[in-house]
Scaffold this motif. Structure first.
Motif, PDB file in Angstrom:
ATOM      1  N   GLU A 153      -5.654  28.340  60.206  1.00 36.08           N
ATOM      2  CA  GLU A 153      -6.899  28.919  59.677  1.00 36.08           C
ATOM      3  C   GLU A 153      -7.800  29.407  60.805  1.00 36.08           C
ATOM      4  OE1 GLU A 153      -8.864  26.303  56.938  1.00 36.08           O
ATOM      5  OE2 GLU A 153      -7.400  26.703  55.367  1.00 36.08           O
ATOM      6  N   TYR A 154      -7.884  28.622  61.890  1.00 35.51           N
ATOM      7  CA  TYR A 154      -8.719  29.023  63.031  1.00 35.51           C
ATOM      8  C   TYR A 154      -8.228  30.340  63.614  1.00 35.51           C
ATOM      9  CZ  TYR A 154     -10.799  28.911  67.701  1.00 35.51           C
ATOM     10  OH  TYR A 154     -11.477  29.240  68.847  1.00 35.51           O
ATOM     11  N   GLN A 166     -17.159  34.655  59.353  1.00 33.87           N
ATOM     12  CA  GLN A 166     -15.828  34.051  59.517  1.00 33.87           C
ATOM     13  C   GLN A 166     -15.918  32.543  59.579  1.00 33.87           C
ATOM     14  OE1 GLN A 166     -13.032  35.669  59.149  1.00 33.87           O
ATOM     15  NE2 GLN A 166     -14.274  37.506  58.856  1.00 33.87           N
ATOM     16  N   SER A 167     -16.971  32.041  60.213  1.00 34.84           N
ATOM     17  CA  SER A 167     -17.159  30.604  60.319  1.00 34.84           C
ATOM     18  C   SER A 167     -17.353  29.985  58.940  1.00 34.84           C
ATOM     19  CB  SER A 167     -18.400  30.344  61.192  1.00 34.84           C
ATOM     20  OG  SER A 167     -18.515  29.001  61.490  1.00 34.84           O
ATOM     21  N   LYS A 221      -8.880  33.339  61.079  1.00 30.98           N
ATOM     22  CA  LYS A 221     -10.280  33.773  61.018  1.00 30.98           C
ATOM     23  C   LYS A 221     -10.664  34.518  62.281  1.00 30.98           C
ATOM     24  CE  LYS A 221     -11.076  31.963  57.000  1.00 30.98           C
ATOM     25  NZ  LYS A 221      -9.706  31.892  56.479  1.00 30.98           N
ATOM     26  N   ARG A 262     -16.164  31.216  56.164  1.00 31.56           N
ATOM     27  CA  ARG A 262     -14.866  31.243  55.506  1.00 31.56           C
ATOM     28  C   ARG A 262     -13.987  30.093  55.983  1.00 31.56           C
ATOM     29  NH1 ARG A 262     -15.940  36.754  55.102  1.00 31.56           N
ATOM     30  NH2 ARG A 262     -14.888  37.810  53.390  1.00 31.56           N
ATOM     31  N   LEU A 263     -14.087  29.772  57.271  1.00 33.25           N
ATOM     32  CA  LEU A 263     -13.258  28.712  57.834  1.00 33.25           C
ATOM     33  C   LEU A 263     -13.666  27.362  57.272  1.00 33.25           C
ATOM     34  CD1 LEU A 263     -11.015  28.176  59.865  1.00 33.25           C
ATOM     35  CD2 LEU A 263     -12.724  28.039  61.655  1.00 33.25           C
ATOM     36  N   ALA A 283      -9.452  38.009  61.971  1.00 31.89           N
ATOM     37  CA  ALA A 283     -10.332  38.786  61.092  1.00 31.89           C
ATOM     38  C   ALA A 283     -11.603  39.195  61.829  1.00 31.89           C
ATOM     39  CB  ALA A 283     -10.679  37.969  59.851  1.00 31.89           C
TER      40      ALA A 283
END
Lengths: 200, 251
Positions: free
Chosen positions: A58-59, B92-93, A62, B95-96, A65
């Protein structure tokens, strides 16, 4: 205990993994998807403890993205792999991610490429690869059957061959496999033993 | 030189001059207009005349914060770049951490909160920009188009149509108030935004940039399509004045 397989063909890569989620003697799930999507045209097949696999994939996803939205362009597979390796390397002497991965992606200039990375942040671009005990069974199959410029169908047959071999000869029962193809059109699930979506 | 002393301090009559000066910096920036339609949000920005040797494609005034949120700004471009990057990382953070995309309101609140922090910290000055955020609210609350505005003071608010930047923001706002209708289709919303922009820019698609934010995609209008809209507006304006262009009077 996890199995991750990868093979590149002319125009893409295939990444496959078993779907068993287990620890010690207990099986938690039979439908875990261990081939995590990274970008529209790349996936990360991960083996290792669930927590590390989820956190790491996931890290990375993201951050991919974020790069795309900041720079208005996609990262090449080579760059993505190096970012992954860098993340593993930085964490190694702090709090390592115990994941062994196969990163497979497609981009315009290089076509399909596959990268093998282990938890010590070693990385190598390969034509085919296997993580876990599966390598003992499958690397010889890949060695014999992989050819340059294979078609997608031929590559899928080789993956099938590897999966049948494991199900025949590997002590740990792995009834379900998730097989994904990455090519110009993007990421596509070709076969799955069980639907990863939770039945709640 | 100590960095613990605040730059933004109250004046005896209760003003925060640095914030007000920052708003002046926004007024010096080029105009940005946002119009909310029934199923889209239109962002239209003025593209100021460039030096001949400059590549116009490197001047981006409408940018993506994430796949669902598009932002237009007015004011100091360098400040905008910093603030936009913070917003992108935050998106993004979120979403994470939350496995979900942040709502438009969350992003507007975050950007506004960041702008406010820089009015109450030692050694920094406020951001000299105001932003317009375009996107869609969550599906649970109906999946409707929303337009948010933030300013250097750190306030955020939702608008049906808004204009930031440029010397004529006030009169443009009145123009929008007159021309705005509820539930406008995309063509009507684009037309209103371009009409308003034409009040301050010279006619022509190359002096403006128009972006349409739809539920599942964000598109930048092609120059040719934009030219069509501009032409249509001018023809209608000509008709209203009682003259028909391109027809020579017969003597």
């Amino acid at each position: 205990m996890d199995t991750v397989l990868g093979i590149s063909f002319d125009g893409g890569v295939i990444v496959a993994a078993d779907q068993t989620n287990a620890r010690s003697i207990l099986i938690y799930q039979h439908h875990l998807d261990k081939v995590a999507p990274l970008t529209s045209h790349s996936v990360l097949g991960c083996s290792g403890p669930n927590a590390d696999f989820v956190n790491f994939s996931e890290y990375v996803a993201k951050n991919m993205a974020l790069y795309e939205v900041t720079n208005d362009m996609k990262l090449s597979t080579n760059a993505q792999a190096n970012f992954c390796r860098g993340t593993l390397a930085q964490a190694l002497r702090k709090g390592p991610y115990q994941v062994n991965v196969l990163l497979g992606g497609w981009d315009e200039t290089t076509g399909g490429t596959l990268y093998f990375m282990d938890y010590l942040a070693a990385m190598q671009k390969v034509n085919f690869g296997a993580q876990g005990y599966a390598s003992n069974f499958c690397l010889s199959i890949f060695d014999k059957e992989w050819k340059a410029n294979m078609t997608e169908e031929e590559a899928l047959l080789v993956i099938d061959h590897c999966i049948s071999e494991l199900q025949e000869r590997f002590l740990i029962s792995q009834p379900n496999f998730m097989v994904k193809v990455v090519n110009k059109q993007g990421v596509r699930v070709v076969k799955q033993g069980a639907d990863p979506v939770e039945n709640s | 030189m100590s960095y613990d002393r605040a730059i933004t301090v109250f004046s005896p009559d209760g003003h925060l001059f640095q914030v007000e000066y920052a708003m002046e910096a926004v007024r010096r920036g080029s105009t940005a207009i946002g119009v909310r339609g029934v199923d889209c949000v239109v962002l239209a920005v003025e593209r100021r005349a460039l030096a001949k040797l400059q590549d116009p494609r490197t001047i981006r005034k409408i940018v993506k914060v994430d796949s669902r949120c598009t932002l237009a700004f007015a004011g100091l471009t360098a400040d905008a770049r910093v603030l936009i990057q913070k917003a992108r990382v935050e998106a993004q953070s979120y979403r994470l951490t939350c496995e979900d995309a942040p709502s438009m309101e969350y992003l507007a609140r975050y950007i506004a909160r960041t702008q406010q922090k820089y009015t109450q910290r030692g050694g920094v000055r406020p951001f000299g920009i105001a932003t317009l955020l375009a996107g869609f609210s969550d599906d649970e609350t109906g999946g409707k188009p929303v337009l948010y505005q933030t300013d250097p003071a750190g306030t955020h608010s939702s608008w049906k149509a808004q204009v930031i930047g440029g010397r004529n923001a006030k009169s443009l706002r009145e123009f929008l108030e007159k021309g705005y209708e509820e539930s406008m289709a995309e063509t009507a919303a684009v037309k209103l935004a371009v009409q308003a922009l034409l009040e301050v820019v010279d006619s022509g698609a190359k002096n403006m940039e128009v972006c349409v934010v739809r539920k599942n995609e964000t598109i930048f209008m092609e120059e040719s399509a934009l030219d069509e809209v501009v032409k249509q507006i001018e023809v209608e304006a000509g008709d209203k004045k009682g003259t028909t262009p391109a027809v020579a009077p017969v003597v």
